[in-house]
Design an enzyme around this catalytic site. Structure first.
Site, PDB file in Angstrom:
ATOM      1  CD  GLU A   1      -6.528   2.934   5.218  1.00 28.46           C
ATOM      2  OE1 GLU A   1      -7.479   2.001   4.925  1.00 28.46           O
ATOM      3  OE2 GLU A   1      -6.678   3.929   4.908  1.00 28.46           O
TER       4      GLU A   1
ATOM      5  CE  LYS B   1       8.077  -5.550   6.187  1.00 25.33           C
ATOM      6  NZ  LYS B   1       8.282  -6.261   4.997  1.00 25.33           N
TER       7      LYS B   1
ATOM      8  N   GLY C   1      -2.473  -6.841  10.886  1.00 26.16           N
ATOM      9  CA  GLY C   1      -3.080  -5.766  11.509  1.00 26.16           C
ATOM     10  C   GLY C   1      -3.158  -5.820  13.408  1.00 26.16           C
TER      11      GLY C   1
ATOM     12  N   GLY D   1      -2.075  -3.627   5.253  1.00 26.37           N
ATOM     13  CA  GLY D   1      -1.885  -4.992   4.838  1.00 26.37           C
ATOM     14  C   GLY D   1      -3.287  -5.969   5.207  1.00 26.37           C
ATOM     15  CB  SER D   2      -3.316  -9.414   5.996  1.00 27.60           C
ATOM     16  OG  SER D   2      -2.402  -9.681   6.933  1.00 27.60           O
ATOM     17  CB  THR D   3      -7.988  -8.293   8.977  1.00 30.19           C
ATOM     18  OG1 THR D   3      -8.517  -7.420   8.041  1.00 30.19           O
ATOM     19  CG2 THR D   3      -8.517  -8.330  10.011  1.00 30.19           C
TER      20      THR D   3
ATOM     21  CB  CYS E   1      -7.505  -3.486   0.208  1.00 31.51           C
ATOM     22  SG  CYS E   1      -7.201  -1.644  -0.282  1.00 31.51           S
TER      23      CYS E   1
HETATM   24  P1  NAP Z   1       0.559  -9.061   5.100  1.00 30.39           P
HETATM   25  O1  NAP Z   1       0.993 -10.251   5.162  1.00 30.39           O
HETATM   26  O2  NAP Z   1      -0.567  -8.418   6.051  1.00 30.39           O
HETATM   27  O3  NAP Z   1       1.650  -7.731   5.102  1.00 30.39           O
HETATM   28  C1  NAP Z   1       1.713  -6.427   4.951  1.00 30.39           C
HETATM   29  C2  NAP Z   1       2.955  -5.874   5.341  1.00 30.39           C
HETATM   30  O4  NAP Z   1       3.317  -6.266   6.699  1.00 30.39           O
HETATM   31  C3  NAP Z   1       4.172  -6.334   4.522  1.00 30.39           C
HETATM   32  O5  NAP Z   1       5.147  -5.636   4.604  1.00 30.39           O
HETATM   33  C4  NAP Z   1       4.511  -7.487   5.664  1.00 30.39           C
HETATM   34  O6  NAP Z   1       5.861  -7.994   5.757  1.00 30.39           O
HETATM   35  C5  NAP Z   1       4.415  -6.835   6.872  1.00 30.39           C
HETATM   36  N1  NAP Z   1       4.413  -7.844   8.205  1.00 30.39           N
HETATM   37  C6  NAP Z   1       4.078  -9.213   8.015  1.00 30.39           C
HETATM   38  N2  NAP Z   1       4.184  -9.690   9.329  1.00 30.39           N
HETATM   39  C7  NAP Z   1       4.417  -8.705  10.186  1.00 30.39           C
HETATM   40  C8  NAP Z   1       4.551  -8.459  11.488  1.00 30.39           C
HETATM   41  N3  NAP Z   1       4.488  -9.493  12.291  1.00 30.39           N
HETATM   42  N4  NAP Z   1       4.924  -7.315  11.883  1.00 30.39           N
HETATM   43  C9  NAP Z   1       5.289  -6.252  11.003  1.00 30.39           C
HETATM   44  N5  NAP Z   1       4.891  -6.273  10.088  1.00 30.39           N
HETATM   45  C10 NAP Z   1       4.562  -7.422   9.549  1.00 30.39           C
HETATM   46  O7  NAP Z   1      -0.214  -8.516   3.758  1.00 30.39           O
HETATM   47  P2  NAP Z   1       0.411  -8.673   2.045  1.00 30.39           P
HETATM   48  O8  NAP Z   1       0.157 -10.174   1.988  1.00 30.39           O
HETATM   49  O9  NAP Z   1       1.469  -8.030   1.934  1.00 30.39           O
HETATM   50  O10 NAP Z   1      -0.859  -7.890   1.395  1.00 30.39           O
HETATM   51  C11 NAP Z   1      -2.152  -8.493   1.141  1.00 30.39           C
HETATM   52  C12 NAP Z   1      -3.202  -8.043   2.362  1.00 30.39           C
HETATM   53  O11 NAP Z   1      -3.210  -6.546   2.383  1.00 30.39           O
HETATM   54  C13 NAP Z   1      -4.605  -8.356   1.768  1.00 30.39           C
HETATM   55  O12 NAP Z   1      -5.219  -9.001   2.862  1.00 30.39           O
HETATM   56  C14 NAP Z   1      -5.240  -6.953   1.584  1.00 30.39           C
HETATM   57  O13 NAP Z   1      -6.427  -6.875   1.828  1.00 30.39           O
HETATM   58  C15 NAP Z   1      -4.617  -6.173   2.351  1.00 30.39           C
HETATM   59  N6  NAP Z   1      -4.457  -4.675   1.834  1.00 30.39           N
HETATM   60  C16 NAP Z   1      -5.174  -3.857   2.419  1.00 30.39           C
HETATM   61  C17 NAP Z   1      -5.030  -2.287   1.713  1.00 30.39           C
HETATM   62  C18 NAP Z   1      -6.017  -1.474   2.443  1.00 30.39           C
HETATM   63  O14 NAP Z   1      -5.943  -0.366   2.263  1.00 30.39           O
HETATM   64  N7  NAP Z   1      -6.978  -1.584   3.340  1.00 30.39           N
HETATM   65  C19 NAP Z   1      -4.369  -2.037   0.642  1.00 30.39           C
HETATM   66  C20 NAP Z   1      -3.663  -3.355   0.212  1.00 30.39           C
HETATM   67  C21 NAP Z   1      -3.782  -4.453   0.817  1.00 30.39           C
HETATM   68  P3  NAP Z   1       6.263  -9.431   4.491  1.00 30.39           P
HETATM   69  O15 NAP Z   1       6.054  -8.652   3.153  1.00 30.39           O
HETATM   70  O16 NAP Z   1       7.705  -9.991   4.828  1.00 30.39           O
HETATM   71  O17 NAP Z   1       5.183 -10.346   4.662  1.00 30.39           O
END
Ligand code: NAP
Ligand code: MG
Length: 490
Positions: free
Chosen positions: A259, A184, A242, A237-239, A293
């Protein structure tokens, strides 16, 4: 602007399930935008739980029967290598698509993301033929050995900041170890994931081995996490999300790897090569528009060089070309969405309110009145207790803090819930290694920033997650070990 919707680019916009392109069962679609121009690129089919059910069923079928489980390891290795070759052959087009959808400079998508995605598939192609179990000396007349087996159906959920690269980081090791995958992508950036599905098809990946279901987190993403036939969730994605995923995965006791976010300290000691450290600090926070990130978003500068360093840093930040992401000289593109831009601008306001000193930037930088651009922004006089120093902004905003000595630097650097990455800049070898040990982070760079390679593990300490992607460590994320006992007694 030349980065308007580029009609010459292929933009597949359906769901890829069981080797077929299909509309969502609901018939729903959602718009995908070019963040540099705010134009709609295309409408993409919106998967919900019913489509996820189909995708998981296709992945389960492909895992259990058909060509995938029978495929020889050499053939599987060749397949992964071929995907890498196809990514390289199509790198110009894919990089433009990535930039059009994400807003990142073409310099980054063409020179970094695409070659790195290809390298990831080719690195794991090499592991396919080298996954070994062990024979274990046990008491008694028994023969005991281990098998490393795939989980089955892996659910991969990825963010928008490195769309094709994050897909590669999950798909390559998952496929190398024999799993099947439902991916996804983030709602903002589904396009390169869908092009990747076309590439899988061209390479000869059997139907159902990889399925791509664009859609929203709370619907499509959550359905994947809940699904009893999904054995493992690999999430970036975000903490906050996660944590939700970990809670939801508990019901079916899935294996989970996470991650997550970061607030990584970049520490400059007075004895460092200051010009190199300035370049590193700029790259650390403004690469990828700061939507990285591992971004070096907390810059710690030793008090004795503070003024000189800030002067050099500000001068260099002012020279970064902000604008049309398709222009080869652009170094800071558009943030991914209006929502993200507003979040970043909100943090800039809060930084001012908390009493930090704005040194440069601090405002939007639309191009011809359009696009989610924010000027490279530096705050000085930040204290570790401020939101600016504690919360992940995920944008081109640097918080500068001062420190007195090594102990103070390390203690302040570790004052965060996160632990993804860190860097130290010094000519003193002892100091560098001491700091590398003392900082609680999954990656520590010495006299460099943002260097990654498929062969080297990447992942978080503390609330930046767990599990290591890349390198041989990722093989553990996608396999489980079986112990086999054979009675040799007469
Ligand atoms: P996000 O809101 O956490 O979303 C990440 C993914 O999870 C998206 O595909 C999102 O779908 C999906 N998602 C959201 N809610 C969910 C749920 N309840 N159940 C299952 N999946 C769900 O993060 P983002 O806004 O896309 O990216 C930014 C964040 O990611 C930042 O905080 C960054 O630090 C973190 N990040 C970390 C790394 C790492 O390697 N540690 C790398 C890149 C980014 P939607 O797109 O529909 O919201
Ligand atoms: Mg999101």
């Amino acid at each position: 602007m030349s980065s308007a919707v580029d009609a010459s680019l292929r933009t597949p916009n359906q769901l890829w399930i069981g080797g077929e392109w299909r509309d969502a069962l609901s018939g729903k679609t959602f718009p995908v935008l070019n963040p540099a121009t705010e134009e709609e690129i295309t409408q993409v089919a919106e998967a919900d739980s019913a489509d996820v059910d189909l995708a998981v069923a296709a992945a389960q079928k492909a895992f259990e029967s058909g060509p995938w489980p029978k495929m020889s390891v050499t053939e599987r290795a060749r397949l992964l290598w071929r995907i890498g070759d196809l990514l390289l052959e199509n790198a110009d087009e894919l990089a433009r698509l990535e930039t059009m959808n994400n807003g990142k400079p073409i310099f980054e998508s063409r020179q970094v993301d695409l070659p790195a995605a290809a390298a990831c598939f080719q690195y794991y192609a090499g592991w396919v033929t080298k996954l070994e179990g062990a024979t274990i000396p046990v008491p008694g007349n028994y023969f005991n050995y281990t098998l490393r087996e795939p989980f089955g159906v892996v659910g991969a959920i990825i963010p928008w900041n490195f769309p094709i690269l994050m897909a590669a980081w999950k798909l390559a090791p998952a496929l190398a170890t024999g799993n099947t995958v439902v991916l996804k992508p983030a709602e903002e950036t589904p396009l390169t994931a869908l092009r990747l599905a076309e590439i899988f098809e061209t390479a000869g990946v059997p139907a159902g081995v990889v399925n791509v279901v664009p859609g929203f987190g709370p619907t499509a993403g959550a359905a994947l996490v809940r699904h009893p036939a999904v054995a493992k969730i690999a999430f970036t994605g975000s903490t906050a999300v996660g944590k939700e995923i970990m809670r939801a995965a508990a019901d079916t006791l899935k294996s989970v790897s996470l991650e997550l976010g970061g607030k990584s300290p970049n520490i400059v000691f007075a004895d460092a090569d200051l010009d190199a450290a300035v370049r590193g600090a700029i790259n650390g926070i403004f690469y990828g528009k700061g939507e990285v990130c591992a971004a070096g978003s907390r810059l710690f500068v030793e008090s004795s060089i503070h003024d000189l360093f800030l002067e050099k840093l500000t001068e260099r930040a002012g020279k970064l070309l902000v604008g049309d992401p398709m222009h080869p000289k652009t170094r800071v593109g558009a943030l991914v969405s209006r929502e993200q831009m507003n979040k970043v601008l909100g943090y800039i306001e809060s930084g001012r309110g908390e009493g930090a000193r704005l040194v440069c930037g601090g405002e939007p930088a639309p191009q011809n009145g359009k696009g989610f651009f924010v000027k490279p922004t530096i705050f000085d006089g930040v204290r570790n207790s401020m939101r600016l120093a504690q919360e992940e902004i995920f944008g081109p905003v640097l918080a500068t803090l001062e420190f007195r000595d090594v102990e103070d630097a390390i203690s302040q650097a570790n004052q965060t819930v996160y632990g993804l990455a860190a860097a130290v800049w010094t000519r003193d070898v002892k100091k560098a290694h001491k700091a590398a040990r003392a900082i609680k982070a999954g990656t520590v760079w010495v006299n460099t920033y943002n260097i990654l390679d498929t062969a080297s593990p990447f992942g978080g300490y503390k609330m930046s997650g767990f599990g290591r992607e890349l390198g041989k460590h990722a093989l553990d994320l996608y396999t489980q070990v079986k112990s086999v006992w054979v009675d040799l007694n007469d």
